[in-house]
Enzyme design. Structure first.
Site, PDB file in Angstrom:
ATOM      1  CE1 TYR A  59      -4.127   1.415  -0.200  1.00  0.00           C
ATOM      2  CE2 TYR A  59      -4.606  -0.723   0.778  1.00  0.00           C
ATOM      3  CZ  TYR A  59      -5.031   0.414   0.097  1.00  0.00           C
ATOM      4  OH  TYR A  59      -6.329   0.519  -0.287  1.00  0.00           O
ATOM      5  CD  GLU A  61      -4.490   5.960   0.722  1.00  0.00           C
ATOM      6  OE1 GLU A  61      -5.619   5.573   0.452  1.00  0.00           O
ATOM      7  OE2 GLU A  61      -4.215   6.581   1.771  1.00  0.00           O
ATOM      8  CG  ASP A 205      -6.801  10.615 -24.601  1.00  0.00           C
ATOM      9  OD1 ASP A 205      -5.823   9.876 -24.335  1.00  0.00           O
ATOM     10  OD2 ASP A 205      -7.984  10.259 -24.458  1.00  0.00           O
ATOM     11  CB  THR A 231      -2.825   3.717 -22.498  1.00  0.00           C
ATOM     12  OG1 THR A 231      -2.325   3.631 -23.833  1.00  0.00           O
ATOM     13  CG2 THR A 231      -4.268   4.184 -22.516  1.00  0.00           C
ATOM     14  CE  LYS A 234      -5.415   2.079 -25.723  1.00  0.00           C
ATOM     15  NZ  LYS A 234      -6.345   3.195 -25.916  1.00  0.00           N
ATOM     16  NE  ARG A 240      -5.224  -4.261 -19.796  1.00  0.00           N
ATOM     17  CZ  ARG A 240      -5.477  -3.865 -21.048  1.00  0.00           C
ATOM     18  NH1 ARG A 240      -6.176  -2.784 -21.277  1.00  0.00           N
ATOM     19  NH2 ARG A 240      -5.016  -4.557 -22.072  1.00  0.00           N
TER      20      ARG A 240
HETATM   21  C1  LIG Z   1      -7.394   3.605 -25.066  1.00  0.00           C
HETATM   22  C2  LIG Z   1      -7.802   5.026 -24.930  1.00  0.00           C
HETATM   23  C3  LIG Z   1      -8.214   5.562 -23.698  1.00  0.00           C
HETATM   24  C4  LIG Z   1      -8.524   4.743 -22.463  1.00  0.00           C
HETATM   25  O1  LIG Z   1      -7.656   3.868 -21.996  1.00  0.00           O
HETATM   26  P1  LIG Z   1      -8.169   2.772 -20.898  1.00  0.00           P
HETATM   27  O2  LIG Z   1      -6.897   2.298 -20.317  1.00  0.00           O
HETATM   28  O3  LIG Z   1      -8.925   1.745 -21.662  1.00  0.00           O
HETATM   29  O4  LIG Z   1      -9.038   3.484 -19.930  1.00  0.00           O
HETATM   30  C5  LIG Z   1      -8.474   6.925 -23.622  1.00  0.00           C
HETATM   31  N1  LIG Z   1      -8.366   7.711 -24.698  1.00  0.00           N
HETATM   32  C6  LIG Z   1      -8.004   7.244 -25.900  1.00  0.00           C
HETATM   33  C7  LIG Z   1      -7.886   8.178 -27.038  1.00  0.00           C
HETATM   34  C8  LIG Z   1      -7.726   5.886 -26.063  1.00  0.00           C
HETATM   35  O5  LIG Z   1      -7.381   5.415 -27.262  1.00  0.00           O
END
Ligand SMILES: *Cc1c(COP(=O)(O)O)cnc(C)c1O
Length: 411
Positions: A59, A61, A205, A231, A234, A240
């Site tokens: 843990y 935080e 994003d 993320t 990917k 993840r």
């Molecule tokens: C994959 C993705 C997310 C979200 O990712 P998660 O880990 O599934 O929550 C947010 N924005 C875009 C543009 C994405 O391609």
């Protein structure tokens, strides 16, 4: 050695054969089908090892040096490593590596910069905006006033003129750039210019392209955006999870928006695995990988076009491409079902003119070591299944043979 024992698959097999079979089943599925999902990849064994390590028990935080729990000395080292590697990799002044997912990172970015009810301009969901970009079924659509810009229905390219007009009309508090299926580079400098003109924050994003950015195969949003969300699972090929990059003036607001505003204890095993992935992504081998991912996507796009599918924007700059199977007489949803049955695993996505198309990516295939020959082969197999539904059974065999020639985890 107790540590190695916790990583031993035999321990699980002895204790819980039922669940061990489930895990083996998934490994078999991943090894005998082709992962054409643009959002997936195969992490290294080093990343998997960090994920399965005893840091999962801890843990922690708060942030390194300022935790709400005791015994965080080692956890602090892991998180500092992850942060230092992320800032170096992307040239950012600050990194928050605690976000549990890409969506959590976007939630925290909004929490850091916005108030409920603020106006936000983002790519509309019918054009490839993510759920967190204003979907009524997501917190974003419920708590903010989202205005959607679009893509040109003919070219499939972001309509930057419309973006500018909407920004001037609605004076948003923030502009979001990023998509779940945009196959081209994003003009971050232009987004910055529009944001500056109307006094808006720019949130990138970059969940999809961030791995290409790490490998130098796509433009870096960090110099342009106030906050970059991403993320780590990917193209970046880590565990993840999510991550936020920003300048030092927003560092404290972003950190507080993650913890304590939207999250509790950090997932230290995931953060350790992120550190491993950032380390891998900083190597020349990863830069080469990122280039190969893009070349493979281009080759796949060209080969699919030669088979008669219509490719949105005419091709790709990135790891993903969007194909309309309509010219072969099948819609996107039916196509995905048939292809999945043949072991060609992929997703559907919105097409610029409104129908559903297929979204394909080359990150996982490239990690397996596949190249241009395999891309051409996959295009032929895929088009064959779409032209002739019953051929899926025969194709399944060929897909499995191809997959087994490139095992993601050789031993
Ligand atoms: C994959 C993705 C997310 C979200 O990712 P998660 O880990 O599934 O929550 C947010 N924005 C875009 C543009 C994405 O391609």
């Amino acid at each position: 050695m107790p540590v190695t024992q916790t990583l031993d698959a035999d321990v699980l097999r002895r204790q819980d054969p039922e669940l061990a079979d489930v895990l083996l089943g998934e490994l078999t599925r991943q090894s005998t089908t082709l992962q054409l999902s643009a959002a997936e990849n195969f992490t290294s064994r080093a990343v998997l090892t960090a994920l399965g390590s005893p840091l999962a028990n801890k843990y922690a935080e708060g942030y390194p040096g300022a935790r709400h729990h005791g015994g965080c000395e080692i956890a602090d080292v892991a998180e500092r490593l992850a942060v230092d590697r992320a800032t170096a990799l992307f040239g950012a002044e600050h990194a928050n590596v605690q976000s549990h997912s890409g969506s959590s990172a976007v939630l925290a970015a909004y929490a850091a910069l916005l108030r409920p009810g603020d106006t936000v301009l983002a790519l509309g969901l019918p054009y490839g905006g993510h759920l967190t970009h204003g979907s009524p079924s997501n917190f974003s659509g419920r708590w903010f006033d989202f205005i959607g810009y679009g893509v040109d229905t003919e070219s499939g390219l972001i309509d930057y003129d419309q973006l500018r007009v909407l920004a001037r009309t609605h004076r948003p508090k923030a502009i979001v750039c990023g998509s779940i299926c945009y196959p081209r580079h994003i003009d971050y400098a232009l987004f910055r210019e529009v944001a500056d003109e109307v006094g808006a924050y720019l949130i990138a994003d970059a969940a999809h392209p961030i791995g290409l950015v790490a490998g130098g195969a796509a433009p870096n949003p960090v110099p342009y955006a106030d906050v970059v969300c991403a993320t780590t699972h990917k193209v970046l090929r880590g565990p993840r999870g999510g991550m936020i990059l920003c300048g030092s003036e927003l560092a404290q607001r972003v950190d507080r928006a993650v913890f304590p505003f939207t999250q509790g204890g950090a997932q230290m095993h995931t953060i350790a695995a992120k550190a491993v992935a950032f380390g891998e992504a900083a190597t020349p081998a990863f830069a080469e990988y990122a280039q190969r991912v893009v070349v493979n996507a281009r080759v796949l796009a060209e080969a699919l076009a030669a088979e008669g599918l219509s490719i949105t924007t005419g091709g790709t700059d990135t790891h993903l491409l969007v194909a309309d199977p309509a010219p072969l007489g099948v819609d996107g949803r039916t196509a995905r079902g048939r292809l999945n049955a043949a072991g060609l695993v992929l997703d559907t996505c919105a097409l610029p003119h409104g129908d559903r198309g297929l979204r394909l990516g080359t990150a996982a295939l490239t990690t397996q070591g596949m190249g241009e020959t395999e891309m051409a082969r996959i295009a032929v197999l895929l088009a064959g299944v779409l032209r002739d539904g019953p051929a899926a059974q025969q194709a399944r065999q060929e897909v499995q043979e191809l997959a087994e020639g490139f095992p993601p985890y050789p031993d």
